[in-house]
Motif scaffolding. Structure first.
Motif, PDB file in Angstrom:
ATOM      1  N   ARG A 188      -0.433  11.880  13.779  1.00 61.26           N
ATOM      2  CA  ARG A 188       0.360  13.080  14.112  1.00 61.26           C
ATOM      3  C   ARG A 188      -0.471  14.358  14.055  1.00 61.26           C
ATOM      4  N   PHE A 206       0.864  -1.186   0.000  1.00 62.27           N
ATOM      5  CA  PHE A 206       0.000   0.000   0.000  1.00 62.27           C
ATOM      6  C   PHE A 206       0.895   1.229   0.000  1.00 62.27           C
ATOM      7  N   ARG A 207       0.291   2.374  -0.318  1.00 59.42           N
ATOM      8  CA  ARG A 207       1.005   3.637  -0.208  1.00 59.42           C
ATOM      9  C   ARG A 207       0.763   4.218   1.174  1.00 59.42           C
ATOM     10  N   TYR A 208       1.744   4.915   1.683  1.00 57.54           N
ATOM     11  CA  TYR A 208       1.653   5.474   3.037  1.00 57.54           C
ATOM     12  C   TYR A 208       1.724   6.987   2.954  1.00 57.54           C
ATOM     13  N   ARG A 209       0.723   7.646   3.512  1.00 57.71           N
ATOM     14  CA  ARG A 209       0.717   9.106   3.550  1.00 57.71           C
ATOM     15  C   ARG A 209       0.462   9.542   4.988  1.00 57.71           C
ATOM     16  N   ARG A 210       1.216  10.525   5.445  1.00 58.26           N
ATOM     17  CA  ARG A 210       1.033  10.991   6.814  1.00 58.26           C
ATOM     18  C   ARG A 210       0.411  12.384   6.759  1.00 58.26           C
ATOM     19  N   LEU A 212      -5.514   5.398   9.194  1.00 62.49           N
ATOM     20  CA  LEU A 212      -4.790   4.594  10.175  1.00 62.49           C
ATOM     21  C   LEU A 212      -4.650   5.406  11.454  1.00 62.49           C
ATOM     22  N   ALA A 213      -5.220   4.881  12.552  1.00 67.15           N
ATOM     23  CA  ALA A 213      -5.051   5.538  13.859  1.00 67.15           C
ATOM     24  C   ALA A 213      -4.021   4.721  14.636  1.00 67.15           C
ATOM     25  N   ASP A 262      -2.094   8.050   7.598  1.00 69.83           N
ATOM     26  CA  ASP A 262      -1.773   8.019   9.028  1.00 69.83           C
ATOM     27  C   ASP A 262      -2.210   9.337   9.661  1.00 69.83           C
ATOM     28  N   GLY A 277      -5.532   0.618  -0.634  1.00 66.45           N
ATOM     29  CA  GLY A 277      -4.521   1.067  -1.586  1.00 66.45           C
ATOM     30  C   GLY A 277      -3.556   2.045  -0.941  1.00 66.45           C
TER      31      GLY A 277
END
Lengths: 174, 284
Positions: free
Chosen positions: B55, B6-10, B30-31, B52, B48
């Motif tokens: 923060r 998956f792609r990770y975005r914060r 995502l918590a 996150d 997909g």
């Protein structure tokens, strides 16, 4: 998508580590496979057993259920980081003295959970210790010696000047 | 076990999280990840993109005000347990949080994540329903508020839309501390086979001024046991009366056979646990 890598920076056992990972890399696997810190064991890999417990900013967590990228910017302490300056952590001494293990597989997780508990709740009574051990599955000991080891670790920590975790993590604060 | 890629975005702000939800294909928030990551490892969930939200400062607000408690979506379980004021004003909530999973999970898991996940056996579901929690959402159209009774639409299905973010949960502090959460856990999983939240308020003469009970785990969905309120309001509590009220309250649920647990067993368990929770709350 599979090619994406994310940069991360953490302090592991007091040492600054920079790297990059696939987002799906779990902290347990990052520690073991990328950094060679194989003291952290993967037991059930389904967030049940607690063998993979490490400290994340001082709190016990199951590293099989934390993404490495979620730990970016955090302090991580593994079982390798318990001892410092050639001295065993009070929890390690206590597990040795009270024989708080048999096969040893869950022991890294047991000791990290114990290290958190001794730091967080230095006077936890037997009931509270057993409650906390809800987060650890040990198939050998029947928990008796683990409970005794934690009680011994409480006494050793109280007797020693410096709490072990502050040493291991190079400072506290949460 | 490894999740599929998956792609990770914060996200740093709520606005950024909403943008990412709109732009990224099959994005999921995502918590704490204590429910989502196990599902992803089993490949029962394959988002997909993970956005996150841990923060985002705004989501970490946690205030006990005179009339309500405001719980930001990223408030973790262990923070609820550590809040002394909350223990005094809404003991029901920390009582329920204390029996969720184990210390490691409580260090990561969040109140908001549990609400959004909407597991029909979630301990907090009973608390939300009994204490009339209000869910505050942000979406492309702005803010939306949803009452607890409208939150649980189906198993693992909350009122939260795919383009919305749960920002905070507000729980009115309207009840005296005669409160109890009691759980009959599944012996292996620890999930509630029946979990009951009970709030009781007594009039000066000792009779029941008001009472509210909600049940999680036993029924197909968490439910408010309104029959209890109908049976007890204005009455003087007795063992016999609590038994009858529990019977009526349990009848408010919809039950199904599930593996070794028949619908009749589940309803009976709800009845027993309602009665015990009523006794505990009224004695507290």
């Amino acid at each position: 998508m599979a090619d994406e890598r994310v940069a991360l920076q953490l302090v592991i056992n007091g040492r600054l580590v920079r790297g990059d990972v696939e987002p799906r890399t779990l902290l347990a696997y990052y520690l073991r496979d990328e950094l060679g810190l194989t003291g952290t064991h993967v037991g059930c890999d389904t967030s049940q057993c607690g063998a993979c417990t490490v400290l994340l900013d001082g709190l016990a967590v199951k590293s099989c259920t934390v993404l490495a990228v979620q730990a970016d910017g955090c302090r991580v302490t593994t079982v390798e980081g318990l001892a410092s300056g050639g001295h065993l952590h009070p929890v390690q001494r206590a597990f040795q003295e009270e024989h708080g293990l048999q096969c040893g597989f869950c022991t890294p997780g047991a000791m990290m959970l114990a290290a958190w508990l001794v730091e967080q709740e230095p006077h936890a009574d037997e009931r509270a210790i057993r409650e906390a051990l809800d987060g650890l599955i040990c198939r050998c000991t029947g928990y008796e010696n683990i409970v005794r080891a934690i009680q011994r670790a409480q006494a050793l920590s109280e007797a020693s000047e410096e709490p072990g975790l502050q040493r291991a993590e190079g400072g506290r604060g949460r | 076990m490894i999740p599929s890629a998956f792609r990770y975005r914060r996200a740093q702000t709520v606005a950024e999280a909403l943008d990412l939800l709109r732009q990224e294909p099959e994005a999921k928030l995502l918590a704490g990840g204590q429910s989502l990551l196990p599902l992803m490892k089993l490949r029962l969930a394959r988002p997909g993109t993970l956005v996150d939200i841990s923060r985002i400062d705004e989501l970490r607000r946690f205030e006990v005000r005179p009339d309500r408690v405001v719980i930001g979506a990223m408030v973790r379980y262990h923070q609820v347990l550590a809040n002394a004021e909350l223990r005094a004003r809404l003991p029901l909530l920390p009582q329920a949080v204390a029996v969720i999973a184990d210390p490691q999970v409580r260090h990561r898991g969040t109140v908001g994540g549990s609400a959004a996940h909407a597991d029909p056996a979630s301990d907090l579901a009973a608390v939300f329903l009994a204490a009339d929690a209000e869910f505050v959402l942000q979406g492309p159209q702005g803010e939306r508020r949803v009452q607890a009774r409208d939150w649980f639409l189906g198993p693992m299905m909350s009122n939260l839309q795919p383009d919305e973010l749960l920002c905070r949960i507000e729980i009115p502090l309207a009840w005296p501390p005669h409160q109890a959460y009691l759980k009959f856990p599944h012996p292996a999983s620890g999930y509630a086979l029946a979990g009951v939240a009970a709030l009781v308020s007594r009039a000066p003469d000792g009779s029941v001024e008001d009472v509210k009970v909600a049940v999680t785990g036993a029924g197909q969905l968490p439910f408010a046991a309104q029959g209890v309120t109908a049976a007890l309001k204005g009455q003087t509590l007795s063992r016999q009366l609590m038994r009858e009220a529990a019977e009526r309250g349990a009848a408010d649920g919809t039950y199904a056979d599930d593996g070794p647990y028949s619908a009749a067993y589940r309803q009976n368990l709800a009845r027993v646990m309602i009665e015990r929770a009523l006794a505990k709350a009224s004695e507290s």
